[in-house]
Design a protein around this motif. Structure first.
Motif, PDB file in Angstrom:
ATOM      1  N   LYS A 246       0.571  11.587   1.042  1.00 43.09           N
ATOM      2  CA  LYS A 246       1.607  11.588   2.097  1.00 43.09           C
ATOM      3  C   LYS A 246       1.158  10.566   3.152  1.00 43.09           C
ATOM      4  O   LYS A 246       0.139  10.774   3.822  1.00 43.09           O
ATOM      5  CB  LYS A 246       1.726  12.971   2.727  1.00 43.09           C
ATOM      6  N   VAL A 247       1.906   9.488   3.260  1.00 42.25           N
ATOM      7  CA  VAL A 247       1.499   8.343   4.077  1.00 42.25           C
ATOM      8  C   VAL A 247       2.448   8.151   5.255  1.00 42.25           C
ATOM      9  O   VAL A 247       3.666   8.311   5.101  1.00 42.25           O
ATOM     10  CB  VAL A 247       1.545   7.033   3.230  1.00 42.25           C
ATOM     11  N   ALA A 248       1.912   7.795   6.416  1.00 46.25           N
ATOM     12  CA  ALA A 248       2.748   7.340   7.543  1.00 46.25           C
ATOM     13  C   ALA A 248       2.059   6.142   8.173  1.00 46.25           C
ATOM     14  O   ALA A 248       0.840   5.970   8.057  1.00 46.25           O
ATOM     15  CB  ALA A 248       2.947   8.451   8.565  1.00 46.25           C
ATOM     16  N   ILE A 249       2.848   5.313   8.818  1.00 47.54           N
ATOM     17  CA  ILE A 249       2.298   4.110   9.467  1.00 47.54           C
ATOM     18  C   ILE A 249       2.845   4.012  10.886  1.00 47.54           C
ATOM     19  O   ILE A 249       4.027   4.257  11.129  1.00 47.54           O
ATOM     20  CB  ILE A 249       2.656   2.839   8.657  1.00 47.54           C
ATOM     21  N   ILE A 250       1.945   3.663  11.789  1.00 46.19           N
ATOM     22  CA  ILE A 250       2.344   3.352  13.172  1.00 46.19           C
ATOM     23  C   ILE A 250       2.045   1.869  13.368  1.00 46.19           C
ATOM     24  O   ILE A 250       0.937   1.414  13.072  1.00 46.19           O
ATOM     25  CB  ILE A 250       1.538   4.176  14.189  1.00 46.19           C
TER      26      ILE A 250
ATOM     27  N   HIS B 100      10.274   1.452   2.857  1.00 42.01           N
ATOM     28  CA  HIS B 100       9.566   1.951   1.667  1.00 42.01           C
ATOM     29  C   HIS B 100       9.556   3.480   1.588  1.00 42.01           C
ATOM     30  O   HIS B 100       8.777   4.062   0.829  1.00 42.01           O
ATOM     31  CB  HIS B 100       8.137   1.397   1.653  1.00 42.01           C
ATOM     32  N   GLY B 101      10.386   4.109   2.390  1.00 35.68           N
ATOM     33  CA  GLY B 101      10.556   5.561   2.255  1.00 35.68           C
ATOM     34  C   GLY B 101       9.404   6.367   2.836  1.00 35.68           C
ATOM     35  O   GLY B 101       9.117   7.471   2.368  1.00 35.68           O
ATOM     36  N   ILE B 102       8.720   5.809   3.826  1.00 32.20           N
ATOM     37  CA  ILE B 102       7.660   6.562   4.519  1.00 32.20           C
ATOM     38  C   ILE B 102       7.987   6.558   6.011  1.00 32.20           C
ATOM     39  O   ILE B 102       8.704   5.672   6.480  1.00 32.20           O
ATOM     40  CB  ILE B 102       6.265   5.915   4.308  1.00 32.20           C
ATOM     41  N   PRO B 103       7.469   7.529   6.780  1.00 34.05           N
ATOM     42  CA  PRO B 103       7.661   7.457   8.225  1.00 34.05           C
ATOM     43  C   PRO B 103       6.935   6.226   8.784  1.00 34.05           C
ATOM     44  O   PRO B 103       5.752   6.029   8.507  1.00 34.05           O
ATOM     45  CB  PRO B 103       7.005   8.743   8.748  1.00 34.05           C
TER      46      PRO B 103
ATOM     47  N   THR C 131       0.841  -1.200   0.000  1.00 32.41           N
ATOM     48  CA  THR C 131       0.000   0.000   0.000  1.00 32.41           C
ATOM     49  C   THR C 131       0.878   1.253   0.000  1.00 32.41           C
ATOM     50  O   THR C 131       0.627   2.213  -0.747  1.00 32.41           O
ATOM     51  CB  THR C 131      -0.930  -0.017   1.231  1.00 32.41           C
ATOM     52  N   ALA C 132       1.906   1.232   0.839  1.00 30.53           N
ATOM     53  CA  ALA C 132       2.819   2.384   0.910  1.00 30.53           C
ATOM     54  C   ALA C 132       3.484   2.597  -0.447  1.00 30.53           C
ATOM     55  O   ALA C 132       3.559   3.725  -0.949  1.00 30.53           O
ATOM     56  CB  ALA C 132       3.861   2.151   1.998  1.00 30.53           C
ATOM     57  N   GLU C 133       3.967   1.506  -1.046  1.00 28.92           N
ATOM     58  CA  GLU C 133       4.626   1.603  -2.362  1.00 28.92           C
ATOM     59  C   GLU C 133       3.685   2.211  -3.396  1.00 28.92           C
ATOM     60  O   GLU C 133       4.066   3.052  -4.187  1.00 28.92           O
ATOM     61  CB  GLU C 133       5.026   0.216  -2.863  1.00 28.92           C
ATOM     62  N   ALA C 134       2.422   1.744  -3.382  1.00 33.01           N
ATOM     63  CA  ALA C 134       1.475   2.156  -4.417  1.00 33.01           C
ATOM     64  C   ALA C 134       0.992   3.592  -4.230  1.00 33.01           C
ATOM     65  O   ALA C 134       0.761   4.300  -5.201  1.00 33.01           O
ATOM     66  CB  ALA C 134       0.277   1.214  -4.431  1.00 33.01           C
TER      67      ALA C 134
END
Ligand SMILES: Nc1nc2c(ncn2[C@@H]2O[C@H](COP(=O)(O)OP(=O)(O)OP(=O)(O)O)[C@@H](O)[C@H]2O)c(=O)[nH]1
Ligand SMILES: [Mg+2]
Length: 223
Positions: free
Chosen positions: A59-63, A79-82, A50-53
């Motif tokens: 602007k995506v972040a995941i906890i 994947h280059g996201i926080p 999902t992050a890649e796509a």
């Protein structure tokens, strides 16, 4: 003080903290999704894809909540996201005050989408509001189609059920129709998406679902 009273107080405090989180998310204009499932259903794998796509468009972040390791946060961060990790201190779910603390380390206003990967557990995460706009859950075809009846709360609380690992259907006795029927008996509005985070089948529909929910929030149609 009895055990029941303590449990009620914990839930009461959590609900208060979740409300504060929600206000913060709404003020920042970030759509927040709480993704839940039993252990190993494919949360991190799906979120990596999902992050890649979506990262080029949103602007995506995941906890992520991980009891003992940093493995999921490391996988997601590659994947280059926080990607922030919460260690829920031995608890089987994430609580709202832990999300508040993690959000102190994020620039919420700069985000469109914040996804919380909850601890792998089909029971407790559904009991704890985090201030999210939606909950979604994964049921994988390797877990058995009897799960809705056995663990009803998560199916009731979720906006969407993601039936993952459909590439394994030929090798299991998983009855897709029975799983959907039983889940919808608990929650008639439940949206169902079938997918394989491994082969990619069904993922475009999932990415579209997430984007549409982000847009709905922006347009003031989040409920
Ligand atoms: N065959 C198949 N395997 C999958 C699929 N999605 C995930 N897996 C595999 O399932 C295993 C668990 O995936 P994870 O993404 O780590 O699952 P998780 O829900 O994040 O696990 P926890 O965080 O430990 O609860 C890994 O070996 C994945 O490669 C899928 O669609 N098909
Ligand atoms: Mg995981």
């Amino acid at each position: 003080m009895t055990e029941v009273t303590v449990a009620q107080e914990v839930l009461h405090d959590n609900t208060r903290d979740a409300k504060a989180n929600r206000q913060r998310f709404d003020e920042a204009g970030v759509y927040v999704l709480n993704l839940m499932s039993g252990p190993g259903a494919g949360k991190t794998t799906l979120l990596e894809r999902t992050a890649e796509a979506l990262k080029a468009r949103l602007k995506v972040a995941i906890i992520t909540g991980d009891l003992e390791t940093r493995r999921d946060a490391d996988r997601l961060g590659s994947h280059g996201i926080p990607a922030l990790q919460i260690n829920p201190g031995g608890a089987c779910h994430i609580e709202a005050h832990q999300i508040a603390k993690a959000c102190d380390r994020l620039e919420l206003k700069a985000l469109d989408l914040l996804i919380i990967e909850n601890v792998g557990n089909l029971v407790c995460p559904a009991e704890f509001e985090l201030g999210e706009h939606d909950k979604a859950m994964i049921l994988s075809c390797a877990e058995g189609h009897d799960k809705p009846g056995k663990y009803p709360l998560m199916f009731r609380e979720s906006r969407a059920m993601l039936l993952n690992k459909i590439d394994l259907l030929p090798y299991t006795d998983f009855d897709l129709d029975a799983a959907v029927r039983d889940a919808r008996a608990l929650n008639p509005k439940l949206e169902v998406l079938k997918m394989s985070a491994r082969t990619g089948e069904g993922l475009e529909e999932w990415f579209g679902w997430v984007e549409a929910r982000c847009q709905a929030l922006r347009a003031g149609r989040s409920s």
